[in-house]
Design a protein around this motif. Sequence first.
Motif, short mmCIF file in Angstrom:
data_model
loop_
_atom_site.label_atom_id
_atom_site.label_comp_id
_atom_site.label_asym_id
_atom_site.label_seq_id
_atom_site.Cartn_x
_atom_site.Cartn_y
_atom_site.Cartn_z
N ILE A 1 -11.69 -5.10 -5.98
CA ILE A 1 -11.49 -6.47 -6.48
C ILE A 1 -12.42 -7.44 -5.76
O ILE A 1 -12.96 -8.35 -6.38
CB ILE A 1 -10.01 -6.88 -6.36
CG1 ILE A 1 -9.16 -5.98 -7.25
CG2 ILE A 1 -9.82 -8.35 -6.74
CD1 ILE A 1 -7.67 -6.17 -7.11
N GLY A 2 -12.65 -7.22 -4.47
CA GLY A 2 -13.54 -8.09 -3.71
C GLY A 2 -14.96 -8.08 -4.25
O GLY A 2 -15.61 -9.13 -4.34
N HIS B 1 -8.52 -13.64 2.06
CA HIS B 1 -9.39 -13.53 3.24
C HIS B 1 -10.20 -12.24 3.18
O HIS B 1 -11.42 -12.25 3.45
CB HIS B 1 -8.55 -13.59 4.51
CG HIS B 1 -9.35 -13.42 5.76
ND1 HIS B 1 -10.22 -14.38 6.24
CD2 HIS B 1 -9.44 -12.37 6.61
CE1 HIS B 1 -10.80 -13.93 7.33
NE2 HIS B 1 -10.34 -12.71 7.58
N ALA B 2 -9.56 -11.13 2.82
CA ALA B 2 -10.26 -9.85 2.74
C ALA B 2 -11.33 -9.87 1.66
O ALA B 2 -12.43 -9.33 1.85
CB ALA B 2 -9.25 -8.72 2.47
N ALA C 1 0.84 -1.20 0.00
CA ALA C 1 0.00 0.00 0.00
C ALA C 1 0.88 1.25 0.00
O ALA C 1 1.66 1.44 0.93
CB ALA C 1 -0.91 0.00 1.21
N PRO C 2 0.76 2.09 -1.01
CA PRO C 2 1.60 3.28 -1.06
C PRO C 2 1.32 4.28 0.06
O PRO C 2 2.21 5.00 0.47
CB PRO C 2 1.28 3.89 -2.43
CG PRO C 2 -0.02 3.32 -2.83
CD PRO C 2 -0.14 1.99 -2.14
N GLU C 3 0.09 4.28 0.57
CA GLU C 3 -0.26 5.27 1.59
C GLU C 3 0.30 4.91 2.97
O GLU C 3 0.47 5.78 3.81
CB GLU C 3 -1.77 5.50 1.66
CG GLU C 3 -2.59 4.38 2.27
CD GLU C 3 -2.97 3.24 1.32
OE1 GLU C 3 -3.86 2.46 1.69
OE2 GLU C 3 -2.37 3.10 0.23
N THR C 4 0.56 3.61 3.20
CA THR C 4 1.04 3.20 4.53
C THR C 4 2.32 2.37 4.48
O THR C 4 2.97 2.19 5.50
CB THR C 4 -0.02 2.34 5.25
OG1 THR C 4 -0.24 1.15 4.49
CG2 THR C 4 -1.33 3.10 5.42
N GLY C 5 2.63 1.80 3.32
CA GLY C 5 3.76 0.89 3.21
C GLY C 5 3.42 -0.53 3.66
O GLY C 5 4.26 -1.42 3.61
N THR D 1 -8.20 6.30 -3.30
CA THR D 1 -7.47 5.09 -3.67
C THR D 1 -6.59 4.66 -2.50
O THR D 1 -6.21 5.46 -1.67
CB THR D 1 -6.60 5.33 -4.92
OG1 THR D 1 -5.70 6.41 -4.65
CG2 THR D 1 -7.44 5.65 -6.13
N GLY D 2 -6.30 3.38 -2.46
CA GLY D 2 -5.47 2.85 -1.40
C GLY D 2 -5.76 1.37 -1.20
O GLY D 2 -6.52 0.75 -1.94
N LEU D 3 -5.17 0.82 -0.17
CA LEU D 3 -5.29 -0.61 0.13
C LEU D 3 -6.74 -1.05 0.31
O LEU D 3 -7.19 -2.01 -0.31
CB LEU D 3 -4.48 -0.96 1.38
CG LEU D 3 -4.56 -2.39 1.87
CD1 LEU D 3 -3.97 -3.34 0.84
CD2 LEU D 3 -3.84 -2.54 3.19
N ASN D 4 -7.49 -0.35 1.14
CA ASN D 4 -8.88 -0.75 1.40
C ASN D 4 -9.74 -0.64 0.15
O ASN D 4 -10.59 -1.50 -0.11
CB ASN D 4 -9.48 0.07 2.53
CG ASN D 4 -8.84 -0.26 3.86
OD1 ASN D 4 -8.35 -1.36 4.08
ND2 ASN D 4 -8.82 0.71 4.76
N THR D 5 -9.54 0.41 -0.62
CA THR D 5 -10.33 0.59 -1.84
C THR D 5 -9.98 -0.48 -2.86
O THR D 5 -10.87 -1.03 -3.53
CB THR D 5 -10.12 1.99 -2.42
OG1 THR D 5 -10.48 2.95 -1.41
CG2 THR D 5 -10.97 2.23 -3.65
#
Length: 126
Positions: A73-74, A38-39, A24-28, A64-68
């Motif tokens: 994709i989910g 799993h997610a 994730a670019p926003e948090t690393g 945009t980010g990891l959760n998005t």
Amino acid sequence: MTDTLGDSVAGHARTQGERPFLIAPETGRTLNYGGFSHAVSYVGEQLDAINVRVGEHVGFLLHTGLNTTTLFIGIMAQGRVAVPLNLLSQGAQLAFVLTHARLRCVYVSPTYRATLDDALSRMDVQ
């Protein structure tokens, strides 16, 4: 036979579960294939819990980010239609999109909640 996106996610989790899928670019933070699978399953469980059926449209108004990425994709991997909403849309434009997108639900961050509420108030819902 063609594999679905869900099959691909599950297959990668089985064969290379500990390998990195995304940084994730926003948090690393690094998410491996197993964690990602799993997610993705969790997204499906949440959509099932609110009665969003396979084939129905799910919108999201998020940075945009990891959760998005996981949500996007989910949604697709669980057989629903992902509808990303333009973060730059305002008022009447977003209301027009919402009127025509056939969304069953919308995921929205607190940052964009007022924008969504404004658009919803402009809609002529019959």
